[in-house]
Design an enzyme around this catalytic site. Structure first.
Site, PDB file in Angstrom:
ATOM      1  N   ARG A 154      66.350  41.249  26.982  1.00 55.90           N
ATOM      2  CA  ARG A 154      67.601  41.088  27.846  1.00 55.90           C
ATOM      3  C   ARG A 154      68.401  42.388  27.841  1.00 55.90           C
ATOM      4  O   ARG A 154      69.455  42.472  28.594  1.00 55.90           O
ATOM      5  CB  ARG A 154      68.617  39.891  27.564  1.00 55.90           C
ATOM      6  CG  ARG A 154      67.954  38.769  27.354  1.00 55.90           C
ATOM      7  CD  ARG A 154      68.988  37.641  27.608  1.00 55.90           C
ATOM      8  NE  ARG A 154      69.292  37.426  28.867  1.00 55.90           N
ATOM      9  CZ  ARG A 154      68.757  36.604  29.815  1.00 55.90           C
ATOM     10  NH1 ARG A 154      67.665  35.976  29.574  1.00 55.90           N
ATOM     11  NH2 ARG A 154      69.488  36.582  30.829  1.00 55.90           N
ATOM     12  N   GLY A 175      73.699  42.860  33.952  1.00 56.12           N
ATOM     13  CA  GLY A 175      72.600  41.865  33.601  1.00 56.12           C
ATOM     14  C   GLY A 175      72.857  41.659  32.239  1.00 56.12           C
ATOM     15  O   GLY A 175      73.780  41.807  31.601  1.00 56.12           O
ATOM     16  N   CYS A 176      72.133  41.006  31.417  1.00 59.99           N
ATOM     17  CA  CYS A 176      72.283  41.089  30.061  1.00 59.99           C
ATOM     18  C   CYS A 176      72.052  39.621  29.127  1.00 59.99           C
ATOM     19  O   CYS A 176      71.670  38.860  29.723  1.00 59.99           O
ATOM     20  CB  CYS A 176      73.945  41.511  29.707  1.00 59.99           C
ATOM     21  SG  CYS A 176      74.586  42.525  30.788  1.00 59.99           S
ATOM     22  N   GLY A 177      72.116  39.997  27.762  1.00 60.40           N
ATOM     23  CA  GLY A 177      72.126  38.845  26.888  1.00 60.40           C
ATOM     24  C   GLY A 177      73.335  38.793  26.278  1.00 60.40           C
ATOM     25  O   GLY A 177      74.057  39.576  25.886  1.00 60.40           O
ATOM     26  N   SER A 190      74.408  42.118  24.670  1.00 64.89           N
ATOM     27  CA  SER A 190      73.639  43.557  25.135  1.00 64.89           C
ATOM     28  C   SER A 190      73.542  43.604  26.451  1.00 64.89           C
ATOM     29  O   SER A 190      73.230  42.661  27.273  1.00 64.89           O
ATOM     30  CB  SER A 190      72.226  43.302  24.210  1.00 64.89           C
ATOM     31  OG  SER A 190      71.802  42.054  24.662  1.00 64.89           O
TER      32      SER A 190
END
Lengths: 513, 284, 415
Positions: C73, C44-46, C218
């Site tokens: 995130r 998932g993430c930023g 991230s």
């Protein structure tokens, strides 16, 4: 009873017990004799004021389906042989029959031997949390599928505007990853083939012509026909080769790998004679091999020859039966220039095949398609061809699993015949099909209404395609091409993990990691 | 006024809202909270702390909460239910602004991110800027006014129940899947700033909608409609509704919107049971 | 929790008294060695990225601020940064940046490189202890190399320099125990590891670097990888990819890159995305919008709306590169150096993952991020917009925003 003799072996020696019997409810029966008329096997008759079973019932179900009062049930007669787990009833019937006739046992449809069905041991994936499932009712899920050559590389440049050099095709686009397999005129009737072609055209997919040439009446469907070039070359003319959607060289058929074909003279009627371009009443013999293909470079010669003859406008494919070296053979076929490759698994149907071959030769399509897909990938060839697979695709579940194992296009035959009425009684080779499908007898062929049959085939395949969309949506995939060979979305749930390993499918319980 | 500056700080520190020292400035029944303050470690104020402060301010009878320097903190004003409460947000609130909102008013001076007004039941969200993807997801009531543009899937699965009818008014444009699955309420797109020759909305508009209506000031072509959505005629009821919503929009943003009803296209469902023919119930 | 109004006592009772974050357990394995049995990973993430189109230096502090602003995130299981324009004095040499388990793996790598390339310089990459980041820390080392004159690899002769470097990287990542090459481009490097974005930023002291383009990531992975090589950005040659989402077509995309000779050592969808960019744009020479179209194409039903020539190109791309189609939700920020430093931001064709882009008011800086707050964190006055689904935003040093990501796929096609 001479027709029955082929399967029942009553001519020399003693009679074999019957396997099925129509049971008529005398109280509700109206004595309309519809069943007697319908039964092409003469297994039901009217004696006095009663409808009674005679010999030779094949459980085709025609009488029961057309009884206006629903008074007929077909019974499978149990326990006629002393139980034996090894010498099964089936084995003993075969022995007794051959002892009477001295012949090669003949059968039709796909094998009915209880081999494990790998499709049934595969489970599909679905999206949960980490990616969203897609609602196929509201968002577009693409099932458009291409059949033909791909270059693997495109030359595009961008200066002030884009320009590109076309390196595409020949290729055809179908609305579903499905095609109706090769069912020849001869093995089935004119009306049936007309229904199949009509359905294919209206669904915008292709249907196989089978190896019997193409009847001129069907030229109107040519742009949705995959025309087969088999070893007999029956009826093959440039007249239609340039009109068809695709041309396929048939090397083998799943139900009878390494075997040719034999349409008995009785079936070579005026119509068949005209289409196959052979005299009426002669046996139509397809040689076991193509006598211009004894090796892979010969195949290349025929592929190139057909490409020349069709001026490179039509994709040229090659169909082989799934046999043990299928991966290496497939690689050779792609290198020989085939634009698409069709693999037919050992469970595939037939209008007539020696039982020994039907039941014992070849390999399941599940494994075949997986190993071919992997081999072509390893050799960097997979993005050059379309891979078609068939050999007992019974449902949309089989179709979906077959695609995930590596097929671009899935081919189905028996299922569409069942849609028309076939009950898989495995008597096609006798030409007496009570449903009017695998027969050339005019009183029987007229039982198939091509319009109605086409609609039923359309309904079936559209429903499968909808089910495919449901599954794709659940997997979070919005275009079928993203499922092709995507084994990650399958898990094996069966007894033999080695099969899963060969197919490159993980076992249930194993996650992505 | 019931809250004093000192008592508010006391409340906050007594209950360990992170290790943040809150600088809330009280004016009347209004409190100004700086959301860009940092804790001892220099970490920014996270949403837990910010939202806890908001809740506390409400408990101490603040009716106007002004948040300054908001930067990405999520769930601001989530589930706020006091009808007389107003939260002003200056900066960029994070996702799920006003999620489950149930009566209060949130006004954003800046852009909102994704999922604004998620599953709101009632209340009001006013955005003086853009609000991006999935704004107003499954809203059952209340109103969302956006001065600028929106992103994808706005008003998705909005529905009406009983007397409550949700409405979203978008001053600018919206992208694909606007009003998908919509089961009630109104989505209005005013289309200011649409590039000439383009439609103010994207594709697959109203796919699977089975209630409510989408009113677009500008052209919508047939190919932009999703499955189950059709064009409808703008009726008097619609113009009445538009008048009410647009007046509200004008008041909120101090701007004028022409009443050119003929410029509106209406997208509505072709049936309330769009997919009833899809399944085969035969017993086999 | 009930509304803001309500019973104060129950409200107090529900307030947290300790940190609500679940601090993920960070396995203490070898940072550079992929744990055995670790297969396909999802993320998932930023993501965030920032480019100076006028070629000015952007400090690491800026990108770090962008990324850490989106702290919701990430869950501490991976973060990373890629910086371009980092080695102006060695811009023609490939910089292989490696994370190494120990001196032994370092020796093995050096022995291998000595044989196959000309190492012009090597240096330790600055790292430091981070209070919250538990050891073992990897040894991070970079090697500036010129590929050997005779570029032969297992029977393939006359490889291009780039193809040869790809072979070297694949070999190190597969065969050299305890070594993992995180980036291999010219004038760029990737700094990544297993931790929160601010921890990784501190570990490498990102603030000490300045570059014309930064992209960062991230991570909020579904399963915990526990090794540093698995973090993003994923780099190959001058490409670096930060990715939010999960590719549902992974098995298909993997086949395409494997056919072209890439070895998927990481088993992540992001790795496959990086190789796909390299394959389509470097090896097949597709213009970036065409490659982006192959990865996030229009539906066939939409193609008739294009002008006929564009439609032909669209069909040709969909047909030829159907295995390049990245299905499922994703938003990616991609960095590249050749022929000029470029940032690409692209979301999937259904726009299932967030992506927002913007420019500074002087038009020098161009931003891309998962959330607008990341952009506002460094430029409150930025002009922001969202790209269209499947439409790339492209910004280049010296050229500015060459595509906003709202245009038709191809700006005019001639045949």
């Amino acid at each position: 009873m001479s027709d029955v003799a082929l399967s029942n072996g009553t001519n020399k020696g003693y009679r074999l017990p019957e396997r099925f019997r129509p049971i008529v409810d005398d109280t509700s029966c109206k004595r309309c004799r519809r069943c007697v008329t319908e039964c092409s096997y003469r297994a039901i008759d009217c004696v006095g004021d009663h409808i009674v079973a005679t010999d030779g019932c094949v459980a085709c179900g025609r009488c029961a389906a057309f009884c206006p009062t629903g008074s007929i049930e077909i019974e499978t007669i149990p326990n006629q042989f002393p139980p034996h787990a090894n010498f099964t009833e089936r084995i003993r019937r075969g022995i007794m029959s051959q002892a009477s006739t001295g012949g090669v046992l003949l059968s039709s449809c796909g094998t009915d031997v209880e081999h494990p069905v790998i499709f049934d041991e595969l489970l599909l994936d679905a999206a949960q949390v980490t990616n969203p499932s897609i609602d196929p009712l509201r968002e577009e899920i693409e099932t458009i599928t291409f059949l033909g050559r791909r270059s693997g590389k495109l030359t595009v440049s961008e200066k002030d505007s884009f320009s590109f050099i076309s390196e595409i095709g020949p290729v055809i686009a179908m609305d579903m990853p499905l095609m109706i397999g090769h069912i020849s005129l001869g093995s089935v009737s004119y009306n049936v083939q007309k229904a199949l072609f009509t359905a294919a055209k209206e669904l915008n997919i292709v249907a196989g012509s089978g190896e019997g040439g193409l009847h001129p009446d069907f030229y109107v469907y040519a742009d949705h026909i995959n025309s087969e070039i088999a070893s007999g070359r029956f009826g093959v003319t440039s007249g239609y080769l340039n009109k068809v959607a695709a041309v396929e060289i048939k090397i083998g058929q799943g139900a009878k790998p390494g075997h040719g074909g034999h349409l008995p003279g009785e079936k070579v009627t005026d119509l068949i004679s005209h289409t196959r371009m052979i005299p009426i009443g002669t046996d139509a013999l397809s040689p076991y091999p193509h006598h211009d293909i004894y090796s892979i470079e010969d195949l290349q010669q025929l592929v190139s020859g057909l490409k020349e003859a069709t001026e490179y406008r039509v994709p040229i494919g090659v169909k082989i039966a799934a046999t043990h070296n299928v991966a290496a053979v497939s690689s050779g076929i792609v290198r020989a220039g085939a634009d698409f490759l069709t693999i037919d698994g050992f469970r595939g149907g037939t209008g007539s095949s020696p039982r020994i071959i039907r039941d014992h030769a070849g390999m399941p399509i599940e494994v075949a398609v997986a190993v071919v897909d992997r081999r072509l990938t390893e050799e960097g060839l997979r993005n050059r061809v379309a891979l078609c697979a068939g050999g007992s695709i019974r449902s949309s579940a089989d179709m979906i699993k077959c695609i995930a194992l590596g097929a671009d296009v899935v081919m189905t035959c028996t299922a569409v015949l069942i849609a028309i009425g076939c009950h898989v009684c495995q008597q096609c080779h006798r030409g007496l099909c009570s449903w009017g499908i695998a027969t050339q007898k005019p009183e029987l062929t007229s039982r198939v209404d091509p319009g109605l049959a086409a609609m039923r085939v359309k309904n079936l395949l559209s429903a499968w395609n909808e089910e495919l969309k449901e599954v794709l949506g659940a997997m979070g995939i919005d275009s079928v091409e993203s499922l092709v060979g995507n084994r990650d979305r399958l898990r094996h749930f069966g007894a033999n993990p080695r099969i899963a390993e060969i197919m490159g499918v993980k076992h249930v319980g194993e996650g992505w990691g | 006024m019931k809250v004093k500056e000192s008592s508010f700080e006391e409340v906050v520190s007594a209950h360990d809202v992170g290790s943040v020292v809150v600088n809330g400035v009280i004016k009347g029944d209004m409190i100004i909270i700086r959301a860009d303050q940092r804790d001892d470690l220099g970490h920014p104020l996270d949403f837990h702390a910010l939202n806890a402060m908001i809740r506390k301010a409400v408990m101490t009878d603040c009716r106007r909460i002004v948040l300054e320097g908001v930067l990405g903190q999520r769930y601001v004003g989530s589930a706020a239910s006091r009808v007389d409460l107003k939260i002003e947000v200056h900066g960029t609130p994070g996702n799920n602004l006003g999620a489950f909102l149930d009566g209060s008013t949130i006004e954003v001076f800046g852009n909102a991110q994704d999922l604004t007004g998620n599953t709101m039941n009632s209340g009001r969200i006013v955005v003086h800027g853009n609000a991006w993807d999935v704004t107003g997801l499954a809203a059952r009531g209340g109103r969302i006014l956006i001065r600028g543009d929106t992103g994808y899937r706005v008003g998705i699965h909005m529905k009406e129940y009983g007397g409550s009818k949700p409405a979203i008014v978008i001053g600018g444009t919206a992208k694909d899947y606007l009003g998908e699955y919509m089961a009630g309420g109104s989505v209005v797109v005013l289309g200011f700033g649409t590039r000439s020759g383009e439609s103010p909305v994207g594709h697959n508009i109203g796919a699977g909608m089975h209630g409510g209506g989408i009113l677009v000031r500008g052209t919508v072509s047939h190919h932009q409609l999703g499955r189950g959505a059709v064009f409808g005629e703008v009726t008097e009821d619609d113009t009445q509704k538009l008048e009410e919503l647009i007046t509200d929009f004008e008041d909120a943003f101090k701007m004028e919107v022409p009443r050119d009803w003929r410029a509106f296209s209406k997208v509505c469902p072709n049936t309330y049971r769009p997919f009833s023919g899809h399944y085969d119930p035969t017993l086999i | 929790m009930s509304g803001l109004q309500g019973n104060p006592i129950s409200q107090y009772g529900l307030l947290r008294t300790t940190s609500p974050r679940t601090i993920p357990e960070r396995p203490t394995g070898s940072p550079a060695t992929r744990p055995s049995g670790l297969g396909y990973q999802m993320g998932g993430c930023g993501i965030s990225g920032c480019i100076s189109t006028q070629g000015r230096g952007i400090s690491g502090e800026s990108i770090s601020r962008m990324l850490t602003t989106m702290s919701e995130r990430e869950n501490g299981l991976g973060a990373g940064y890629a910086c371009y324009g980092l080695f102006p004095n060695r811009r023609d040499e490939f910089c292989l940046q490696l994370i190494l388990d120990n001196e032994e793996s370092k020796c093995a790598v050096e022995e291998f490189l000595k044989e196959h390339a000309d190492v012009t310089k090597d240096e330790k990459v600055f790292t430091r202890k981070v209070r919250t980041l538990s050891p073992p820390y990897p040894l991070v080392w970079r090697y500036f190399v010129k590929p050997a004159e005779k570029r032969e690899w297992r029977g393939n002769s006359n490889l291009s320099e780039e193809d040869y470097v790809v072979k070297l990287v694949m070999h190190i990542n597969r065969e050299v125990e305890g070594a993992f090459c995180v980036s291999s481009g010219k004038d760029m490097a990737v700094f990544k590891g297993n931790g929160y974005s601010y921890e990784i930023s501190e570990f490498y002291d990102i603030n000490r670097y300045s570059g014309q383009l930064w992209i960062s990531h991230s991570r909020f992975p579904t399963n915990s990888p526990g090794w540093w090589g698995g973090a993003h950005p994923i780099g190959i040659l001058d490409w670096a990819v930060c990715h939010n989402g999960e590719i549902t077509s992974y098995g298909v995309n993997k086949k395409l890159v494997e056919m072209a000779g890439y070895v998927c050592t990481l088993q992540t969808d992001t790795e496959v995305i990086a190789y796909t960019w390299d394959l389509l744009v470097r090896k097949h020479q597709l213009p970036i919008p065409a490659a982006a179209f192959a990865m996030a194409p229009w539906h066939h039903s939409e193609i008739p709306r294009m002008d006929p020539n564009s439609g032909l190109l669209a069909k040709a791309l969909r047909l030829t590169y159907k295995e390049a189609f990245l299905n499922g939700p994703f938003s990616i920020i991609v960095g590249r150096r050749e022929p000029e430093i470029t940032m690409i931001a692209l979301a999937d064709r259904k726009k299932l993952r967030p992506l927002i882009v913007g420019t500074s008011s002087d038009r020098d800086l161009v931003f891309a991020a998962s959330e607008e707050c990341a952009i506002r964190a460094i430029d409150t006055q930025a002009d922001t917009w969202t790209t269209n689904a499947g439409s790339p935003m492209i910004a280049q040093v010296g050229k500015g925003v060459v595509r906003q990501g709202v245009e038709p796929p191809f700006s005019g096609v001639v045949r």
